[in-house]
Design an enzyme around this catalytic site. Structure first.
Site, PDB file in Angstrom:
ATOM      1  N   LYS A  12       0.829  -1.215   0.000  1.00  9.32           N
ATOM      2  CA  LYS A  12       0.000   0.000   0.000  1.00  9.32           C
ATOM      3  C   LYS A  12       0.864   1.266   0.000  1.00  9.32           C
ATOM      4  CE  LYS A  12      -4.133  -2.053   2.157  1.00  9.32           C
ATOM      5  NZ  LYS A  12      -5.097  -1.921   3.285  1.00  9.32           N
ATOM      6  N   TYR A  52     -12.320  -1.549  -3.903  1.00  9.43           N
ATOM      7  CA  TYR A  52     -12.827  -1.737  -2.541  1.00  9.43           C
ATOM      8  C   TYR A  52     -14.355  -1.568  -2.469  1.00  9.43           C
ATOM      9  CZ  TYR A  52      -8.238  -2.016  -0.246  1.00  9.43           C
ATOM     10  OH  TYR A  52      -7.001  -2.418   0.203  1.00  9.43           O
ATOM     11  N   ASN A 115      -2.107   0.297   6.724  1.00  7.81           N
ATOM     12  CA  ASN A 115      -1.613  -0.975   7.247  1.00  7.81           C
ATOM     13  C   ASN A 115      -0.751  -1.759   6.253  1.00  7.81           C
ATOM     14  OD1 ASN A 115      -3.672  -1.697   5.587  1.00  7.81           O
ATOM     15  ND2 ASN A 115      -4.843  -2.827   7.105  1.00  7.81           N
ATOM     16  N   HIS A 118      -2.277  -5.199   1.393  1.00  8.17           N
ATOM     17  CA  HIS A 118      -3.584  -5.831   1.145  1.00  8.17           C
ATOM     18  C   HIS A 118      -3.349  -7.287   0.780  1.00  8.17           C
ATOM     19  CE1 HIS A 118      -7.555  -6.644  -0.629  1.00  8.17           C
ATOM     20  NE2 HIS A 118      -6.880  -7.280  -1.574  1.00  8.17           N
ATOM     21  N   GLU A 129      -9.358 -10.050  -8.100  1.00  7.73           N
ATOM     22  CA  GLU A 129      -8.388  -8.994  -7.800  1.00  7.73           C
ATOM     23  C   GLU A 129      -7.134  -9.106  -8.670  1.00  7.73           C
ATOM     24  OE1 GLU A 129      -7.896  -9.041  -3.523  1.00  7.73           O
ATOM     25  OE2 GLU A 129      -9.949  -8.337  -3.201  1.00  7.73           O
TER      26      GLU A 129
HETATM   27  P1  IDP Z   1      -8.162  -6.527   5.430  1.00 11.74           P
HETATM   28  O1  IDP Z   1      -7.319  -5.568   4.603  1.00 11.74           O
HETATM   29  O2  IDP Z   1      -7.398  -7.069   6.605  1.00 11.74           O
HETATM   30  O3  IDP Z   1      -8.807  -7.606   4.586  1.00 11.74           O
HETATM   31  P2  IDP Z   1     -10.790  -5.247   5.524  1.00 11.74           P
HETATM   32  O4  IDP Z   1     -11.741  -5.371   6.661  1.00 11.74           O
HETATM   33  O5  IDP Z   1     -11.108  -5.977   4.260  1.00 11.74           O
HETATM   34  O6  IDP Z   1      -9.340  -5.653   6.082  1.00 11.74           O
HETATM   35  O7  IDP Z   1     -10.644  -3.706   5.217  1.00 11.74           O
HETATM   36  C1  IDP Z   1      -9.992  -3.246   4.053  1.00 11.74           C
HETATM   37  C2  IDP Z   1      -9.073  -2.100   4.420  1.00 11.74           C
HETATM   38  O8  IDP Z   1      -9.854  -1.007   4.882  1.00 11.74           O
HETATM   39  C3  IDP Z   1      -8.098  -2.392   5.568  1.00 11.74           C
HETATM   40  O9  IDP Z   1      -6.929  -3.092   5.172  1.00 11.74           O
HETATM   41  C4  IDP Z   1      -7.784  -0.984   6.055  1.00 11.74           C
HETATM   42  O10 IDP Z   1      -6.843  -0.329   5.200  1.00 11.74           O
HETATM   43  C5  IDP Z   1      -9.144  -0.314   5.905  1.00 11.74           C
HETATM   44  N1  IDP Z   1      -9.917  -0.410   7.162  1.00 11.74           N
HETATM   45  C6  IDP Z   1     -10.613  -1.480   7.620  1.00 11.74           C
HETATM   46  N2  IDP Z   1     -11.184  -1.225   8.805  1.00 11.74           N
HETATM   47  C7  IDP Z   1     -10.841   0.039   9.114  1.00 11.74           C
HETATM   48  C8  IDP Z   1     -11.134   0.883  10.238  1.00 11.74           C
HETATM   49  O11 IDP Z   1     -11.810   0.503  11.200  1.00 11.74           O
HETATM   50  N3  IDP Z   1     -10.584   2.144  10.197  1.00 11.74           N
HETATM   51  C9  IDP Z   1      -9.821   2.595   9.158  1.00 11.74           C
HETATM   52  N4  IDP Z   1      -9.536   1.839   8.098  1.00 11.74           N
HETATM   53  C10 IDP Z   1     -10.040   0.573   8.063  1.00 11.74           C
HETATM   54 MG    MG Z   2     -10.251  -7.480   3.107  1.00 13.74          MG
END
Ligand code: IDP
Ligand code: MG
Length: 144
Positions: A12, A52, A115, A118, A129
Site C-alpha cells: 500500500k 474496494y 496498514n 492488502h 483482484e
Molecule cells: P483486510 O485488509 O485485513 O482484509 P478489511 O476489513 O477488508 O481488512 O478492510 C480493508 C481495508 O480497509 C483495511 O486493510 C484498512 O486499510 C481499511 N480499514 C478497515 N477497517 C478500518 C477501520 O476501522 N478504520 C480505518 N480503516 C479501516
Molecule cells: Mg479485506
C-alpha cells in the site's frame, strides 16, 4: 497432491512511501511466495473505489479510497501452495496492534487504516483482484 495457487497482494502507499517495498517483497519471498506479476501504479479514485467496492457502505470507505490514491502502490500476483490462507497468515490482522509478531503488518503498518499491505480473502476474490490489475493475457498465462 497440493497444487500452487495464486493470490493478490498490494504493497500500500504508506509502505511504498516509507521505503519498505523491497523489505516486504523479500519477506514474502522468504515466506515461500513466488512473484508472478507486479506493477507499480497510482490508482485513480474510480479505480480504488471499484477495487474496494465491497466496503462502500462502511464508515472508513472514503478515507480508504483517499489513502489508496495518495501515492503509488504495488499490486502483485503471488503463487504458492494454499496461497490465499498463507498470505493472510503472513500479513497478520488488519489492525497492527492485533497482528501477530513477525507478520508484515506488525513489522510495517502504522495503523488500522495505513496498514502496509492488502491480501485477497478468498480464492474467488483472488481471481477477481488479480484480474483487476493484470491483463487478460497475463492472467491467462498465470491461471494456466
Ligand atoms: P483486510 O485488509 O485485513 O482484509 P478489511 O476489513 O477488508 O481488512 O478492510 C480493508 C481495508 O480497509 C483495511 O486493510 C484498512 O486499510 C481499511 N480499514 C478497515 N477497517 C478500518 C477501520 O476501522 N478504520 C480505518 N480503516 C479501516
Ligand atoms: Mg479485506
Amino acid at each position: 497432491m497440493p497444487s500452487p495457487s495464486l493470490t493478490l497482494a498490494i504493497v500500500k502507499p504508506d509502505a511504498v512511501a516509507a521505503g519498505n517495498t523491497g523489505k516486504i517483497v523479500a519477506h514474502l519471498e522468504q515466506a515461500g511466495f513466488t512473484l508472478r506479476a507486479a506493477s507499480l501504479v497510482r490508482l485513480s479514485p474510480a479505480e480504488a473505489g471499484a477495487f474496494y467496492a465491497v466496503h462502500r457502505e462502511r464508515p472508513f470507505y472514503a478515507g480508504l479510497v483517499e489513502f489508496m490514491t495518495s501515492g503509488p502502490c504495488l499490486p502483485m500476483a503471488l503463487e504458492r501452495e494454499d496461497a490465499v490462507a498463507q498470505l493472510r497468515t503472513a500479513i497478520g490482522a488488519t489492525d497492527p496492534a492485533e497482528a501477530a509478531p513477525g507478520t508484515i503488518r506488525k513489522l510495517y503498518a502504522e495503523s488500522k487504516g495505513k496498514n502496509a499491505i492488502h491480501a485477497s480473502d478468498s480464492d474467488e476474490n483472488a481471481r477477481r483482484e488479480v484480474g483487476f490489475f493484470f491483463s487478460e493475457g497475463e492472467v491467462a498465462g498465470l491461471w494456466g
